[in-house]
Design a protein around this motif. Structure first.
Motif, short mmCIF file in Angstrom:
data_model
loop_
_atom_site.label_atom_id
_atom_site.label_comp_id
_atom_site.label_asym_id
_atom_site.label_seq_id
_atom_site.Cartn_x
_atom_site.Cartn_y
_atom_site.Cartn_z
N LEU B 302 0.81 -0.95 -0.08
CA LEU B 302 -0.11 0.13 -0.05
C LEU B 302 0.86 1.34 -0.13
N THR B 303 2.03 1.06 0.79
CA THR B 303 2.85 2.27 0.71
C THR B 303 3.63 2.39 -0.43
N ARG B 306 0.94 4.18 -2.45
CA ARG B 306 0.70 5.59 -2.09
C ARG B 306 1.84 6.56 -2.49
N GLU B 309 1.00 7.17 -6.14
CA GLU B 309 -0.26 8.38 -6.19
C GLU B 309 0.35 9.65 -6.05
N ALA B 319 7.40 9.09 2.51
CA ALA B 319 7.27 7.57 2.47
C ALA B 319 8.51 7.11 1.58
#
Lengths: 379, 395
Positions: B302-303, B306, B309, B319
């Motif tokens: 998910l990171t 992210r 995105e 991140a």
């Protein structure tokens, strides 16, 4: 785009940060604690929050809500986590509103949701019966009597239980103690005859109660959803509560971590700033990496409520267990890195430490969610 | 958005028509094509597939078409990746040229260097290796001693580089060399491209705990390197290297999700090697460890998503800077978990007593130990996070 906030959500976050930072900082919780406040939150503050639409962020506009979705809720509740603001936001604005939205009849929605939105009506979910989160371990009985039901039994760890206007009582009309079948959700007036509420004083200075139900009568019209099928409402309601609480926990983690990092930049020992020590730098850097992973999980969990509810059970358990571990790590390190001052009541870090321990139990500890995650994944 | 959907449909159609069936199977290390003068195609189909992709510029989909790349936008590049993944299409060309040197030359190289090297990478003509670390310069990379002396029309290079992956199979090496010994250590370093066929270059493989010997030591003995092989400015090689390290770290952090080997996942291993009762793994500790691992990997995935995105939205967060640390540590966790799940079946080194997959699992476990050391150790990563993100005071 689920993993980045949009402009509207960022603005809402700014508003929430400004408002809560000035109107309800951690100092406000200390005052409520020290004067042994009877309801444990400031009613006027809740009114102001409701006026800004925060009591109904997830409620559709048709019922007087703000209709901003869970990502919108997430930013406000995270800011409320940073300030440890005590309010009915989680219990009424999220759990109560969700129970009515997901389980209520059209009539119940029309009469109850606008009242929640205006901050006029508060709710508490009377669920737990043991000292661990076991949502289908329900022994409170619901026996049919005429058109209605009679409730008997005891609940514990009922958040906002002593102050809420209405209780949502999870009770069993049939089935065995640990079965999901046979549960129903009953709307009960907080001061109904037969209801005894005893406030508990907990480490986090927030609000909960033990509740005893002795022959409490409820009309059939006060049931949320179908009799015996309460689990189908309760489970998604709990998942929404878990995700919202995870957002609040992110607030505790960020605030206590930022305060700690700042302290590392100003505290001197052995003639140097303690932030130059590699043993502290590495621990802080590790926390930063955990925060980044948790941020992604949290955003995905929040957006799954609105965008992909089929993912919600897995995401809620992932988010809650990850944030449980995060706040435990961060609050412990925050105390340790502050050294002696970290264990004084004067420093607000202790408030975060204590609140984190409550939040870790609410709606399921790490063991509960890890087990659920494994089961949902087929092992 | 509509254009992107059309691109997806066109891509899907093209892949369906052009990717040979045999190239839609999981790829083993032996079946990868790494290009280069010493390279050969593992099969006729692999060659066909490579040539078709090369002709579209899709061995390097997002590089400019003027140098042979595909000219795709990041969004289109992502669509291509997704569509390839959907039919399990193999990566047609592997290599550090694509992953690391190419991006650096595109950013810092001269027009002549781009003309000379980028197309050769896209076309699989040159296979590259990296010459950074030295026996005396590991985590403290900037203390490197391999020197390049200015001799007027060329540099004279003397010294050695270690951990030069697959150097014995490569045509070119990109090196960090000391061009000024009298200034602060980061300031006297230059980024130099060296043809490995040049007189004075030699390479010896190093055997690792995994039994593999992909890593080598490369020696430079009075090697004459033309001046035009300097990338970026003289003594400014450290900034080129830093930019390149970002690519390497991103690559390493993603290795878990796109491992070139077909290995067991902990989930598959659990089903194959663990006892279940009522749908649950009986061993409570392993069940709990598996859940921990799955949760961690979901968070890591998910990171990654992210950061993509955020990049697309023009936002920056911390991140990407934590992903090398997080991703490689997760790989080690995975390998340890697999070994625990396999029990004594995970201890096979070679021979018929164990399946190939079991032996691979053990070898990868040993290899995983290098992941938190290479490309900047975990400790170096934590130093960087403390310094760059948290802005903690430096000693």
């Amino acid at each position: 785009m689920a993993l980045v906030l949009n402009e509207e959500q960022r603005l809402l976050q700014e508003t929430a940060k400004d408002f809560l930072g000035s109107r309800a900082p951690v100092e406000a919780l200390r005052k409520l604690r020290d004067k042994r406040d009877a309801i444990g939150y400031e009613a006027a503050l809740w009114q102001e929050m409701a006026e800004m639409g925060w009591a109904s962020i997830i409620v559709p506009e048709t019922y007087g809500g703000l209709e901003f979705g869970f990502l919108g809720l997430g930013v406000v509740i995270e800011e409320a986590g940073r300030t440890l603001t005590a309010s009915p936001l989680l219990c009424s604005g999220v759990v109560g509103a969700s129970a009515i939205l997901l389980g209520g009849s059209e009539e119940q929605k029309q009469s109850l949701l606008p009242a929640i939105a205006q901050g006029e009506l508060t709710f508490a979910l009377a669920l737990e019966e043991t000292h661990h989160h076991r949502p289908h371990h329900i022994g409170v009985t619901a026996s049919q009597q005429g058109d209605g039901y009679v409730l008997n039994g005891s609940k514990c760890f009922v958040l906002d239980g002593h102050s809420a206007d209405r209780l949502i009582v999870v009770a069993r009309s049939h089935g065995k103690l640990r079965e999901t079948e046979g549960l129903s959700l009953f709307l009960v007036e907080g001061d109904a005859p037969g209801v005894t509420r005893t406030r508990t004083i907990m480490a986090d200075s927030r609000n909960a109660a033990n509740i005893h139900l002795n022959n409490v009568t409820v009309a059939a019209s006060s049931i949320l959803g179908e009799v015996g099928d309460g689990w189908s409402v309760l489970e998604p309601v709990l998942d929404r509560g878990r995700v919202a609480l995870a957002a609040e926990m992110m607030g505790y983690a960020l605030e206590s971590f930022e305060r700690t990092v700042n302290y590392l930049k100003e505290r001197e020992q052995f003639g140097v700033l303690i932030g130059t020590f590699q043993s502290l730098q590495h621990r802080a850097a590790h926390i930063q990496s955990e925060l980044e992973l948790s941020r992604s999980v949290l955003l995905q969990a929040l957006s799954s409520v609105d965008d992909s509810p089929e993912e919600l059970p897995v995401m809620a358990s992932l988010a809650k267990s990850r944030l449980n571990e995060l706040v435990k790590l961060v609050t412990n390190e925050a105390v340790q890195m502050h050294g002696g001052i970290g264990v004084t009541d004067d420093l607000e870090i202790g408030f975060f430490l204590k609140r984190a321990r409550s939040a870790m139990q609410i709606f399921g500890d790490t063991g509960y969610h890890k087990d659920r995650y494994a089961t949902l994944n087929g092992y | 958005m509509e254009d992107l959907e059309q691109f997806r449909l066109d891509t899907r159609e093209w892949l369906a028509a052009n990717c040979p069936d045999s190239q839609r199977q999981p790829i083993t290390p032996e079946q990868q094509y790494w290009g280069g003068r010493k390279g050969s195609f593992p099969s006729k189909d692999a060659q066909t597939w490579f040539e078709r992709m090369r002709d579209k510029g899709w061995t390097a989909p997002e590089w400019p078409t003027s140098y042979g790349g595909g000219g795709l936008s990041p969004q289109q590049g992502r669509v291509l990746k997704e569509e390839m993944k959907r039919i399990h299409a193999r990566t047609p060309l592997f290599g550090l040229g694509l992953w690391m040197l190419g991006p650096a030359v595109l950013e810092y190289g001269s027009e002549e260097q781009k003309q000379q090297h980028i197309r050769a990478i896209v076309n699989g003509e040159h296979r590259w290796c990296q010459g950074y670390s030295e026996p005396g310069a590991g985590s403290d990379l900037a203390s490197l001693q391999c020197k390049a002396e200015d001799k007027g029309d060329h540099f004279l290079v003397n010294g050695s580089k270690i951990w030069t992956t697959t150097a014995d199979k490569c045509d070119w090496i990109f090196c960090l060399v000391r061009t000024d010994p009298d200034v602060k250590k980061q300031e006297g370093i230059s980024f130099l491209l060296i043809d490995m066929d040049d007189p004075g270059v030699s390479t010896t493989p190093i055997e690792l705990i995994s039994g593999e010997s992909e890593f080598c030591q490369t020696f430079f003995d009075n090697v004459e390197v033309p001046k035009e092989n300097l990338v970026g400015e003289l003594n400014k090689g450290w900034s080129v290297a830093k930019a390149l390290l970002v690519h390497e770290r991103k690559l390493m952090s993603e290795m878990g999700s796109e491992s070139p080997r077909q290995v067991l996942t902990p989930n598959e291993a659990a089903k194959q090697y663990l006892e279940f009762e009522d749908g649950k793994i009986v061993d409570a500790r392993l069940r709990s460890d598996l859940a921990d691992y799955d949760m961690l990997m979901q968070a890591v995935a998910l990171t990654h998503f992210r950061t993509f995105e955020e990049k697309a939205a023009g936002m920056r967060s911390a991140a990407p800077m934590v992903m090398k640390y997080v991703g490689t540590e997760a790989e080690k966790t995975k390998s340890e978990l697999l070994l625990a799940i396999l029990g004594s079946r995970g201890l096979g080194w070679e021979g018929d007593g164990f399946t190939e997959q079991e032996i691979d699992t053990l070898r990868l476990w040993a290899m995983s130990k290098a992941m938190t050391i290479a490309g900047g150790s975990s400790e170096v990563q934590l130093n960087l996070i403390a310094q760059k993100i948290l802005e903690l005071p430096q000693p």
